[in-house]
Design an enzyme around this catalytic site. Structure first.
Site, mmCIF file in Angstrom:
data_model
loop_
_atom_site.group_PDB
_atom_site.id
_atom_site.type_symbol
_atom_site.label_atom_id
_atom_site.label_comp_id
_atom_site.label_asym_id
_atom_site.label_seq_id
_atom_site.Cartn_x
_atom_site.Cartn_y
_atom_site.Cartn_z
ATOM 1 N N ASP A 1 0.852 -1.172 0.000
ATOM 2 C CA ASP A 1 0.000 0.000 0.000
ATOM 3 C C ASP A 1 0.891 1.225 0.000
ATOM 4 O O ASP A 1 1.888 1.266 0.701
ATOM 5 C CB ASP A 1 -0.874 0.007 1.269
ATOM 6 N N ALA B 1 -17.165 19.222 1.442
ATOM 7 C CA ALA B 1 -17.110 18.587 0.128
ATOM 8 C C ALA B 1 -17.698 19.498 -0.934
ATOM 9 O O ALA B 1 -17.354 19.420 -2.105
ATOM 10 C CB ALA B 1 -17.861 17.265 0.156
ATOM 11 N N GLN B 2 -18.634 20.378 -0.519
ATOM 12 C CA GLN B 2 -19.252 21.271 -1.499
ATOM 13 C C GLN B 2 -18.293 22.402 -1.895
ATOM 14 O O GLN B 2 -18.033 22.633 -3.066
ATOM 15 C CB GLN B 2 -20.555 21.873 -0.937
ATOM 16 N N ARG C 1 -15.034 22.746 -1.085
ATOM 17 C CA ARG C 1 -13.682 22.262 -1.345
ATOM 18 C C ARG C 1 -12.631 23.341 -1.101
ATOM 19 O O ARG C 1 -11.655 23.445 -1.800
ATOM 20 C CB ARG C 1 -13.587 21.689 -2.763
ATOM 21 N N MET C 2 -12.922 24.151 -0.078
ATOM 22 C CA MET C 2 -11.974 25.196 0.311
ATOM 23 C C MET C 2 -11.993 25.285 1.833
ATOM 24 O O MET C 2 -12.959 24.926 2.474
ATOM 25 C CB MET C 2 -12.416 26.579 -0.221
ATOM 26 N N GLU D 1 -2.278 17.518 6.170
ATOM 27 C CA GLU D 1 -1.888 18.433 5.088
ATOM 28 C C GLU D 1 -1.846 19.865 5.621
ATOM 29 O O GLU D 1 -0.895 20.603 5.376
ATOM 30 C CB GLU D 1 -2.890 18.371 3.922
#
Lengths: 638, 671
Positions: B299, B371-372, B374-375, B340
């Protein structure tokens, strides 16, 4: 060890190397049921006809069990056929000398001998066998037993080359194709060549020739009715010679012996009947004739070795010229050598084929050089006496061939399981005689008998790969096939059979009445004779050390059994291995794969052959030729 | 954690092992090892010989003694290996303190029972500070668990119901909260129990390769038995009477006692070495198979890369300084707790941007990643700082993205990295280069595997582009991108149908089918019970790179066996030269030159060979336990090296050894 001999050795090895590839490529075609050869126009109809007559479906391949069963069945039937002809040869045609039936034990021994590709001959051909027996009962085996050996090797190679396969070929197809496309055509060419060298090919009765120097022998006197005449004489025994004082007379510390009449219980001299001998002048010689060339071609090519004449390849009719000698030796190695190329081609690893060939050649050269050196050096006793030192040991050698060609022939014939001889191995020096004996005890894997040599060597290859293969840190793989307990079991079974048969029978013979009765020589040399007989029989070689009278019921039977064990009990485990290997997957090559070619592999294979194969026989070889060698150095002969 | 192997001749182990060496003389145990069984029978027969009237009783007695030593040394080797295994197992077993636990009955009642009474399927309730009584799965609740008893890792781990973190191991301690556990094994069948019994030898079954080798050794023994038995009649013929003890001495020297005596010790030591690396193997077969692996499935995350993408670079847009960009990037990531996000803060620090504390900025309003949108980012002092995917930022910013920045984004994407665009409402500030960081040294490791002929395949959920870049950087041979669990299974099947052996490491329940299909499946201890049961090894440290060590241990095991077999067989040459002349020189004095070692007398020669044969076993025990060193240098090079050391060395060493012993025993007037 003259330079001309070195040249001949180089030429021999060079020519062998050159014919290996073409022979191998031809074998690839012959051993493929659909293979095309340039003989197809002539032989294809005959091949189809044979299949039709035998009821063989050439497209149906067999698993290892069926294949082996077919081979065993064929061998059994042909063995019985030969046994019958030998027993009834007096009733059958082509018997101009009017020979009687062959005795049961000799017929058993001979039939087994030819069916196993041994061609051990307890008899002299020209004084026992009718032309029909020689040409039909015996020659047929020269072809079929050779073809059987090649077929088995091909089946094993197929097992190695194929993957996830259930079948390893069709025995009947292999048998027919090898005989028709390989053996018959080459034999035809070789036979014609041999005739050109002066070899005979006829059906004439034996011719009489007047001797230029008549000589006298003693023969038993017979009366008018043909019964031997006997006379009554006293039985003599040896007793120490006594001087006037009744003391034994001594010379150099040993009592002198004299013959005295043996006395029975009553003090009367014991009497016995002995034949009366009379002088007979010999003025004529019977010169044996017969269809020699046709038999000799296959005798060599099929590593059969059974001579037409008792003197085998030292007889001028059976080996007329140095060139015929060279071609005969080359014929012995041709097919076996080609089979190593076939192995490489079929497994798509030509380097592996050549590596196996190289290992065989190194063992061959080692044997030739030792034998040649020992024979050139001659007998140390002669050296001490200053007799014929320069000639080397010429006893039992044909002057036409000399030291080198006798040593080379002896090595070649025992490397392969041929058994033809052009000199008396019994008369070799201890170390010179050690070489043929050792070659046979290795299992005749140096080129070897046609087919048998390759499958014997592959047993060692499998063992070498298994033992050393672990050292690279993987489950041992041979050409991508995992070597597991089944393969190891079968390979070791084959080795065990070899050791059991040679050592078991020889040990039995060495301490039994029947074994010792046949011996001509005592001490270590006598042991060598016994070891040689059973090594030769078990290895299906067929050459004899002479000196041993093996035409007795005990020897005929035990040697016959050794031949059967050495052939068929070896084959079954090897075929089982072939079947098991055929079923396996092939693991792709990688940098972690055990390399089965190259210098390291050749050395490894040699090491395995010598350590696993030869060590078993070292103790008995020490008691035989090695002790004899050291005793000879001290001037003691047997 | 890697446990330290006990020193080779620790008296705590060697003492009991000596006792065990005698206990193992039981013929019922000995018969399992044909080579040593024959040796023992030979020793017994020679012992009987002492009590028959003969001149050389002193010699026979010494012979018998050394033959017994040969057997005992072999038994001692096995007992040592077992003892070391037991010592390792004992350390693990300490966790097996008898615990009381609360079982939840069918009616929901709690009952106090001993851990040993638990059966598979029982459900227990474990509270903080209590020890988990047996292996099982968490079916309700979540807790932090201290697994240091097994892994040596002091940081507690979270175990919770559902998902891939549900498995718990018996002997570990719950630190907080309470969990309900469904017990998955009966007493004595747990992973640890199985491993303990494997190293203790009680349930040790021979591996396929060991069986094949045993057959070879047994067949060689039969052949040499035949050689020695037939030597008697040959001797009678030659007028040389070989006595039975001498023939037995020859036999024992010829049969492969060295490898025969050390074979099982090598196998146990292999298991033991795995245990030192904190890997539990279900069977010896699995250890052996790991040496044969052709393909490694790894993996990406955690094995090849450090686990998460990290910010490695700030690329400012034209007219923006790196400082400005770093500052904005840091601000936009302050509330981002993902690895991250943290890496952006860490990188910004390198540009001298002081780490800000959230409480220092009361007016800040943090925008979380969804998720909508994405920021993610922050609204501070009227400035909206955002970082996010290119498309998301494109929709957010009023400005257009400059060509130079577009180029940067494209470059990063092509290299397999992830570009995060940083912007305010007014303008684009630049791009953060997020990248998978390949572990240090992993490339060299893969190169070694390539040399061994092992193909490495990286499995990743990333798209092809990203996967290609990482594969190239890590130096793997191949990769499977956008992999789903069924893809893994299909890949394993494909490789296997080509005759290759596949190893993989996994943890999740969805890895279970692939783990079961793989020839060597290593499950991580943190993984689910399903994964652990499907695999044939468990890595207690849950370290994915462990697979590499496992393979090396497997190879080492096979190499040690092969090397000692070669050595054992090669030894025979010298023993022949010692014994055969000694046996014959009485009858045929002419063969004295064959005594090339110039051994003192026939009896000293035979005794020296037998003593050498016994001592070589004891000498090689450390090698058998430690294993022959494995180096990833390719098959041919390894073969050459080992053939030289163990093949050629095996021929030469005994000549020196036997001569040396002969000098000593002659000086001591033992013969």
């Amino acid at each position: 060890m003259h330079s001309i001999d070195w040249l001949q050795l180089s030429v021999f090895v060079g020519v062998l190397a050159l014919i290996t590839k073409p022979m191998g490529l031809y074998l690839v075609r012959v051993l493929d049921a659909r293979g095309k050869t340039w003989l197809d126009p002539v032989l294809k109809p005959l091949e189809r006809l044979t299949y039709w007559a035998m009821g063989v479906k050439p497209d149906q391949e067999q698993g290892w069990k069926q294949y082996t069963f077919a081979m065993l069945l064929f061998s059994l039937v042909s063995c019985l056929f030969t046994y019958a002809i030998l027993r009834f040869q007096h009733l059958l045609p082509l018997n101009p000398q009017g020979f009687g039936p062959v005795s049961p034990d000799l017929a058993f021994n001979t039939a087994v001998s030819f069916v196993t590709n041994t061609n051990w001959q307890s008899y002299g051909g020209e004084s026992t066998m009718s032309y029909l027996s020689q040409m039909v009962a015996l020659v047929i085996h020269n072809f079929t037993s050779a073809a059987t050996g090649i077929a088995l090797a091909a089946a094993l190679v197929r097992g190695i080359a194929r993957h996830t396969a259930q079948t390893i070929g069709n025995f009947w197809v292999d048998l027919v194709r090898i005989t028709y496309y390989l053996l018959l055509p080459i034999c035809l060419v070789v036979a014609v060549f041999l005739v050109s060298q002066g070899m005979i090919q006829n059906f004439k009765p034996y011719t009489k020739a007047k001797l230029t120097e008549p000589y006298t022998i003693q023969v038993p006197k017979t009366d008018d009715k043909g019964q031997p005449v006997t006379t009554n004489v006293a039985v003599l025994v040896q007793a120490p010679k006594l001087d006037e004082k009744g003391q034994p007379v001594m010379t150099n510390g040993v009592a002198m012996m004299v013959d005295v009449p043996k006395l029975d219980e009553k003090g009367q001299p014991a009497m016995t009947n002995v034949p009366v001998m009379v002088d007979q002048k010999v003025e004529e010689q019977a010169i044996a004739q017969g269809p020699v060339a046709s038999q000799i071609a296959i005798k060599m090519l099929g590593t059969n070795g059974g001579g037409f004449f008792n003197a085998n390849a030292s007889h001028p009719f059976e080996n007329p010229t140095p060139l015929s000698n060279f071609i005969q030796m080359l014929s012995i190695f041709t097919i076996g050598s080609g089979l190593t190329y076939y192995l490489g081609r079929m497994t798509k690893n030509q380097a592996h084929g050549w590596s196996v060939w190289s290992a065989m050649m190194l063992l061959f050269l080692g044997g030739v050089l030792l034998c040649w050196w020992a024979e050139s050096r001659g007998n140390p006793i002669h050296q001490q006496l200053g007799v014929a030192v320069a000639d080397g040991n010429m006893e039992g050698k044909e002057v036409r061939f000399g030291i080198f060609n006798s040593a080379l022939f002896a090595t070649v014939t025992t490397d392969a399981s041929c058994g033809a001889v052009n000199s008396m191995h019994d008369s070799f020096t201890a170390l010179g005689g050690f070489v043929p004996l050792f070659n046979m005890q290795l299992g005749e894997i140096i080129i070897g008998g046609v087919g048998a040599g390759l499958y014997g060597m592959l047993v060692f290859v499998v063992l070498a790969v298994f033992i050393a293969g672990l050292m690279v840190g993987r489950t041992p793989e041979y050409l991508g096939k995992k070597i597991q307990s089944y393969e190891v079991k079968m390979a070791m079974l084959a080795l065990l059979v070899l050791a059991l048969s040679i050592l078991g029978f020889a040990a039995w013979a060495s301490v039994s009445q029947w074994g010792l009765a046949g011996l001509n020589n005592s001490g270590p040399h006598g042991l060598s004779e016994i070891l040689y007989a059973f090594s030769s029989a078990n290895g299906n070689n067929g050459s004899a050390f002479a000196g041993l009278n093996a035409n007795t019921p005990w020897y005929n039977t035990t040697i016959g059994l050794a031949m059967l064990i050495g052939r068929f009990l070896m084959i079954v485990p090897i075929m089982a291995m072939a079947g098991s290997l055929a079923q396996k997957k092939i693991v792709p090559l990688s940098a972690g794969t055990f390399p089965v070619s190259g210098f390291t592999f050749v050395l490894l294979l040699l090491g395995t052959v010598l350590l696993v194969g030869a060590l078993n026989f070292l103790p008995c070889l020490t008691l035989g030729p090695i002790v004899e060698h050291f005793q000879t150095l001290l001037g003691k002969l047997y | 954690m890697t446990q330290k192997p006990p020193s080779l001749f620790d008296w705590k182990i060697a003492g009991p092992a000596t006792m065990d060496a005698f206990k193992k003389l039981d013929p019922r145990l000995m018969i399992k090892n044909p080579v040593m069984f024959v040796t023992m029978v030979g020793a017994a027969l020679t012992t009987v010989g002492i009590f028959t009237p003969r001149l050389d009783r002193g010699f026979i007695a010494q012979l018998a003694l050394w033959l017994w030593f040969t057997v005992l040394f072999a038994n001692f080797a096995e007992a040592m290996a077992e003892g070391r295994g037991k010592a390792q197992a004992q350390a693990l077993r300490k966790t097996r303190v008898q615990t009381k636990t609360r079982r939840i009955g069918s009616n929901g009642q709690l009952e106090e029972v001993n851990a040993s009474e638990l059966r598979k399927g029982n459900v227990v309730l474990v509270r903080a500070t209590e020890i988990i009584p047996a292996d099982g799965d968490v079916i309700e609740g979540a807790a932090s668990v201290d697994e240091s008893a097994i892994t040596g890792e002091s940081a507690p781990v979270i175990r919770e119901s559902g998902g891939d973190r549900s498995a718990v191991t018996g002997g570990t301690r719950v630190l907080s909260d309470e969990i309900k556990i469904r017990i998955s094994v009966n007493p004595g069948e747990g992973f640890l129990d199985r491993m303990i019994s494997l190293v203790e030898g009680a349930q040790r079954q021979k591996t396929p390769n060991e069986i094949a080798l045993t057959i070879l050794l047994a067949a060689l023994t039969v052949i040499f038995l035949l050689v020695c038995v037939t030597l008697k009649p040959f001797g009678i013929y030659s007028g040389a009477e070989f006595s039975v003890p001498v023939l037995i001495a020859l036999l024992v020297c010829l049969i492969p006692t060295t490898i025969g005596g050390l074979l099982s010790a090598i196998g146990i030591a292999g298991m033991d070495r795995l245990l030192q690396h904190n890997v539990l193997a279900m069977s010896g077969r699995a250890v052996e198979a790991s040496g044969d692996v052709d393909v490694l499935l790894l993996d990406k995350t955690g094995t090849i890369t450090l686990g998460n993408r990290q910010a490695t670079e700030f690329i400012p847009a034209p007219g923006v300084t790196e400082q400005e960009l770093a500052d904005a990037a840091q601000l936009s990531s302050l509330a981002d707790e993902t690895p991250e996000g943290r890496s952006v803060v860490v990188l910004a620090k390198k540009f001298g941007i002081r780490e800000r504390q959230l409480h220092e900025m009361p007016g800040a309003q943090f925008i979380n990643f969804t998720a909508q949108t994405r920021m993610s980012g922050v609204d501070l002092n009227g400035v909206q700082y955002r970082k996010g995917a290119t498309d998301a930022i494109r929709g957010f910013v009023n400005d257009s993205i400059s060509t130079a920045t577009e180029h940067t984004i494209e470059r990063i994407s092509k290299s397999g990295g992830t570009p995060l665009v940083v912007a305010t409402r007014e303008k684009v500030l630049g791009v953060i280069h997020l990248k998978d960081v390949v572990k240090g040294g992993i490339k060299e490791r893969f190169a070694q595997f390539r040399k061994m002929g092992i193909k490495t395949i990286m499995i990743t959920g990333d798209n092809k582009l990203t996967a290609t870049a990482i594969a190239a950087e890590a130096g793997v041979d191949d990769f499977l991108a956008e992999a789903k669990p069924e893809d893994k299974l299909a890949l394993i099947r494909k490789e296997q149908s080509g005759g290759r052996m596949v190893a993989m490491i996994g943890d999740g329940t969805n890895d279970a089918p692939a783990l079961a299909q793989a020839d060597v499946g290593v499950a991580m201890n943190t993984g689910t019970q399903a994964a652990k049961e499907a695999g044939n090894m468990v890595d207690l440290d849950s370290n994915p790179t462990k697979l590499l060590e496992v393979i090396e241990i497997g190879k080492q095991l096979l190499i040690t066996r092969g090397s000692l077999t070669t050595f054992s067989i090669a030894n025979d040459v010298a023993k022949y030269f010692a014994i055969i002349p000694a046996m014959l020189v009485g009858t045929f004095p002419a063969i004295a030159p064959l005594n090339i070692m110039r051994l003192h007398s026939p009896t000293s020669a035979i005794l020296s060979a037998v003593i050498f044969n016994a001592l070589i076993i004891i000498t090689l025990i450390p090698l058998a336990l430690r294993g022959v060193k494995f180096e990833p240098i390719g098959a041919l090079a390894i073969l050459r090296r080992n053939l030289l050391i163990y093949g050629l060395g095996g021929v030469i060493i005994p000549f020196a050894g036997i001569k040396f012993i002969d000098v000593i025993i002659t000086a001591l007037r033992l013969v």
